[in-house]
Design a protein around this motif. Sequence first.
Motif, PDB file in Angstrom:
ATOM      1  N   THR A  42       0.859  -1.177   0.000  1.00  0.00           N
ATOM      2  CA  THR A  42       0.000   0.000   0.000  1.00  0.00           C
ATOM      3  C   THR A  42       0.893   1.224   0.000  1.00  0.00           C
ATOM      4  OG1 THR A  42      -1.744  -1.145   1.232  1.00  0.00           O
ATOM      5  CG2 THR A  42      -1.786   1.267   1.259  1.00  0.00           C
ATOM      6  N   GLU A  43       0.557   2.203  -0.805  1.00  0.00           N
ATOM      7  CA  GLU A  43       1.421   3.369  -0.956  1.00  0.00           C
ATOM      8  C   GLU A  43       0.672   4.649  -0.626  1.00  0.00           C
ATOM      9  OE1 GLU A  43       4.672   3.474  -4.015  1.00  0.00           O
ATOM     10  OE2 GLU A  43       3.248   4.864  -4.942  1.00  0.00           O
ATOM     11  N   ARG A  44       1.370   5.540   0.094  1.00  0.00           N
ATOM     12  CA  ARG A  44       0.822   6.857   0.409  1.00  0.00           C
ATOM     13  C   ARG A  44       1.868   7.910   0.108  1.00  0.00           C
ATOM     14  NH1 ARG A  44      -0.667   4.349   5.979  1.00  0.00           N
ATOM     15  NH2 ARG A  44      -2.627   3.262   5.515  1.00  0.00           N
ATOM     16  N   ILE A  45       1.418   9.068  -0.277  1.00  0.00           N
ATOM     17  CA  ILE A  45       2.304  10.204  -0.528  1.00  0.00           C
ATOM     18  C   ILE A  45       2.106  11.220   0.577  1.00  0.00           C
ATOM     19  CG2 ILE A  45       2.969  12.019  -2.137  1.00  0.00           C
ATOM     20  CD1 ILE A  45       1.800  10.270  -4.372  1.00  0.00           C
ATOM     21  N   ALA A  46       3.176  11.554   1.264  1.00  0.00           N
ATOM     22  CA  ALA A  46       3.100  12.469   2.388  1.00  0.00           C
ATOM     23  C   ALA A  46       3.036  13.912   1.908  1.00  0.00           C
ATOM     24  CB  ALA A  46       4.305  12.282   3.309  1.00  0.00           C
ATOM     25  N   PRO A  47       2.312  14.773   2.614  1.00  0.00           N
ATOM     26  CA  PRO A  47       2.332  16.209   2.286  1.00  0.00           C
ATOM     27  C   PRO A  47       3.767  16.730   2.289  1.00  0.00           C
ATOM     28  CG  PRO A  47       0.594  15.735   3.873  1.00  0.00           C
ATOM     29  CD  PRO A  47       1.399  14.477   3.747  1.00  0.00           C
ATOM     30  N   GLY A  48       4.081  17.568   1.323  1.00  0.00           N
ATOM     31  CA  GLY A  48       5.429  18.107   1.221  1.00  0.00           C
ATOM     32  C   GLY A  48       6.363  17.285   0.361  1.00  0.00           C
ATOM     33  N   ALA A  49       5.890  16.159  -0.165  1.00  0.00           N
ATOM     34  CA  ALA A  49       6.761  15.271  -0.948  1.00  0.00           C
ATOM     35  C   ALA A  49       7.298  15.947  -2.206  1.00  0.00           C
ATOM     36  CB  ALA A  49       6.010  13.993  -1.329  1.00  0.00           C
ATOM     37  N   PHE A  50       6.578  16.945  -2.712  1.00  0.00           N
ATOM     38  CA  PHE A  50       6.998  17.605  -3.953  1.00  0.00           C
ATOM     39  C   PHE A  50       7.636  18.969  -3.710  1.00  0.00           C
ATOM     40  CE2 PHE A  50       3.404  14.830  -4.885  1.00  0.00           C
ATOM     41  CZ  PHE A  50       3.897  14.064  -5.915  1.00  0.00           C
ATOM     42  N   ALA A  51       7.719  19.378  -2.453  1.00  0.00           N
ATOM     43  CA  ALA A  51       8.149  20.742  -2.139  1.00  0.00           C
ATOM     44  C   ALA A  51       9.532  21.063  -2.690  1.00  0.00           C
ATOM     45  CB  ALA A  51       8.123  20.966  -0.628  1.00  0.00           C
ATOM     46  N   GLY A  52      10.435  20.107  -2.648  1.00  0.00           N
ATOM     47  CA  GLY A  52      11.803  20.357  -3.077  1.00  0.00           C
ATOM     48  C   GLY A  52      12.052  20.155  -4.552  1.00  0.00           C
ATOM     49  N   THR A  53      11.013  19.815  -5.312  1.00  0.00           N
ATOM     50  CA  THR A  53      11.234  19.462  -6.716  1.00  0.00           C
ATOM     51  C   THR A  53      10.383  20.241  -7.705  1.00  0.00           C
ATOM     52  OG1 THR A  53      11.471  17.555  -8.214  1.00  0.00           O
ATOM     53  CG2 THR A  53       9.541  17.586  -6.807  1.00  0.00           C
ATOM     54  N   ILE A  54       9.300  20.880  -7.260  1.00  0.00           N
ATOM     55  CA  ILE A  54       8.401  21.533  -8.214  1.00  0.00           C
ATOM     56  C   ILE A  54       9.014  22.805  -8.808  1.00  0.00           C
ATOM     57  CG2 ILE A  54       6.265  20.591  -7.286  1.00  0.00           C
ATOM     58  CD1 ILE A  54       5.863  23.093  -5.690  1.00  0.00           C
ATOM     59  N   GLY A  55      10.125  23.273  -8.235  1.00  0.00           N
ATOM     60  CA  GLY A  55      10.806  24.418  -8.821  1.00  0.00           C
ATOM     61  C   GLY A  55      11.771  24.046  -9.926  1.00  0.00           C
ATOM     62  N   GLY A  56      11.918  22.745 -10.191  1.00  0.00           N
ATOM     63  CA  GLY A  56      12.838  22.275 -11.229  1.00  0.00           C
ATOM     64  C   GLY A  56      12.216  22.327 -12.610  1.00  0.00           C
ATOM     65  N   ASP A  57      12.943  21.789 -13.572  1.00  0.00           N
ATOM     66  CA  ASP A  57      12.490  21.775 -14.960  1.00  0.00           C
ATOM     67  C   ASP A  57      11.694  20.501 -15.213  1.00  0.00           C
ATOM     68  OD1 ASP A  57      12.098  22.318 -17.598  1.00  0.00           O
ATOM     69  OD2 ASP A  57      14.179  22.083 -18.220  1.00  0.00           O
ATOM     70  N   VAL A  58      10.379  20.612 -15.143  1.00  0.00           N
ATOM     71  CA  VAL A  58       9.477  19.469 -15.264  1.00  0.00           C
ATOM     72  C   VAL A  58       8.657  19.614 -16.539  1.00  0.00           C
ATOM     73  CG1 VAL A  58       7.616  18.169 -14.151  1.00  0.00           C
ATOM     74  CG2 VAL A  58       9.347  19.332 -12.750  1.00  0.00           C
ATOM     75  N   ARG A  59       8.434  18.508 -17.229  1.00  0.00           N
ATOM     76  CA  ARG A  59       7.617  18.513 -18.449  1.00  0.00           C
ATOM     77  C   ARG A  59       6.212  17.997 -18.166  1.00  0.00           C
ATOM     78  NH1 ARG A  59      13.199  19.237 -19.143  1.00  0.00           N
ATOM     79  NH2 ARG A  59      13.731  19.422 -21.358  1.00  0.00           N
ATOM     80  N   ALA A  60       5.278  18.440 -18.991  1.00  0.00           N
ATOM     81  CA  ALA A  60       3.934  17.862 -19.034  1.00  0.00           C
ATOM     82  C   ALA A  60       3.831  17.047 -20.314  1.00  0.00           C
ATOM     83  CB  ALA A  60       2.872  18.951 -19.013  1.00  0.00           C
ATOM     84  N   LEU A  61       3.337  15.820 -20.177  1.00  0.00           N
ATOM     85  CA  LEU A  61       3.295  14.889 -21.309  1.00  0.00           C
ATOM     86  C   LEU A  61       1.889  14.337 -21.506  1.00  0.00           C
ATOM     87  CD1 LEU A  61       6.445  12.749 -20.348  1.00  0.00           C
ATOM     88  CD2 LEU A  61       6.397  14.820 -21.766  1.00  0.00           C
ATOM     89  N   VAL A  62       1.731  13.631 -22.607  1.00  0.00           N
ATOM     90  CA  VAL A  62       0.524  12.846 -22.849  1.00  0.00           C
ATOM     91  C   VAL A  62       0.876  11.380 -22.623  1.00  0.00           C
ATOM     92  CG1 VAL A  62      -1.243  12.174 -24.511  1.00  0.00           C
ATOM     93  CG2 VAL A  62      -0.323  14.509 -24.535  1.00  0.00           C
ATOM     94  N   ASP A  63       0.207  10.743 -21.672  1.00  0.00           N
ATOM     95  CA  ASP A  63       0.395   9.313 -21.381  1.00  0.00           C
ATOM     96  C   ASP A  63       1.860   8.925 -21.144  1.00  0.00           C
ATOM     97  OD1 ASP A  63      -2.167   8.263 -21.192  1.00  0.00           O
ATOM     98  OD2 ASP A  63      -2.391   8.136 -23.362  1.00  0.00           O
ATOM     99  N   HIS A  64       2.611   9.782 -20.450  1.00  0.00           N
ATOM    100  CA  HIS A  64       4.008   9.501 -20.084  1.00  0.00           C
ATOM    101  C   HIS A  64       4.926   9.333 -21.295  1.00  0.00           C
ATOM    102  CE1 HIS A  64       2.920   9.033 -15.865  1.00  0.00           C
ATOM    103  NE2 HIS A  64       1.972   8.187 -16.218  1.00  0.00           N
ATOM    104  N   ASP A  65       4.495   9.784 -22.454  1.00  0.00           N
ATOM    105  CA  ASP A  65       5.291   9.656 -23.678  1.00  0.00           C
ATOM    106  C   ASP A  65       6.244  10.842 -23.772  1.00  0.00           C
ATOM    107  OD1 ASP A  65       6.330   9.544 -26.271  1.00  0.00           O
ATOM    108  OD2 ASP A  65       4.445   8.771 -27.114  1.00  0.00           O
ATOM    109  N   MET A  66       7.551  10.587 -23.641  1.00  0.00           N
ATOM    110  CA  MET A  66       8.544  11.659 -23.645  1.00  0.00           C
ATOM    111  C   MET A  66       8.595  12.424 -24.971  1.00  0.00           C
ATOM    112  SD  MET A  66       9.974  11.801 -20.682  1.00  0.00           S
ATOM    113  CE  MET A  66      10.363  10.850 -19.200  1.00  0.00           C
TER     114      MET A  66
END
Length: 206
Positions: A42-66
């Motif tokens: 069973t998996e849970r994501i804790a609040p703050g898990a993305f705090a240190g990474t959302i300022g980076g260079d992130v892409r938006a994709l369709v169906d995880h297709d790079m």
Amino acid sequence: MSKIEKRGGTLGVETRAADEKRTLVGYAAVFNSSADIAGWWTERIAPGAFAGTIGGDVRALVDHDMGRVIGRTASGTLRLSEDSRGLLCEIDIPNTTDGNDLWELVERGDISGMSFGFHVTKQEWDETVDPPVRTIQAVDLIEVSAVAWPAYDDTTIGKRALQEWRDANSEILDPAATDDLPVLRKVANDKLRRSMLLDLKVRNRG
């Protein structure tokens, strides 16, 4: 570089149009929501898990297709933020084949979910329950995607992470020393976290 884990589901994505700009809005991840990962854990994501990474260079994709990029934080066409619910995404949809098709499919309700691709940088495992519970505390976010299907079938990296946690515990835990078990588990988790962060730095340097 290790294989990217993918998680997501039918958390909802909606279209918003204003001033000739088309924007998709939805949650790629929800905090403290339990997900059954193929019966393995069973998996849970804790609040703050993305705090240190959302300022980076992130892409938006369709169906995880790079090869199907529809937005990017570096260009301002993808905006990410954490709120009390989870990881909120806003994607300004381009006037491209993928962008136009995606807009139509979301409006029709054919695509209704969001997902994200990531490397875990900090986690905890609880094996006092069956199946074990994995709490993801921090990630290196690679991409977010609009998806038609939940991406819970990719368990290889997670199973390896569980085995690494078990190996780290087996090196220092004395089964007879049950009174010290919580302290020893913390030591093991800290050791594994340092190992994973070192591995991440090495991979990033390469």
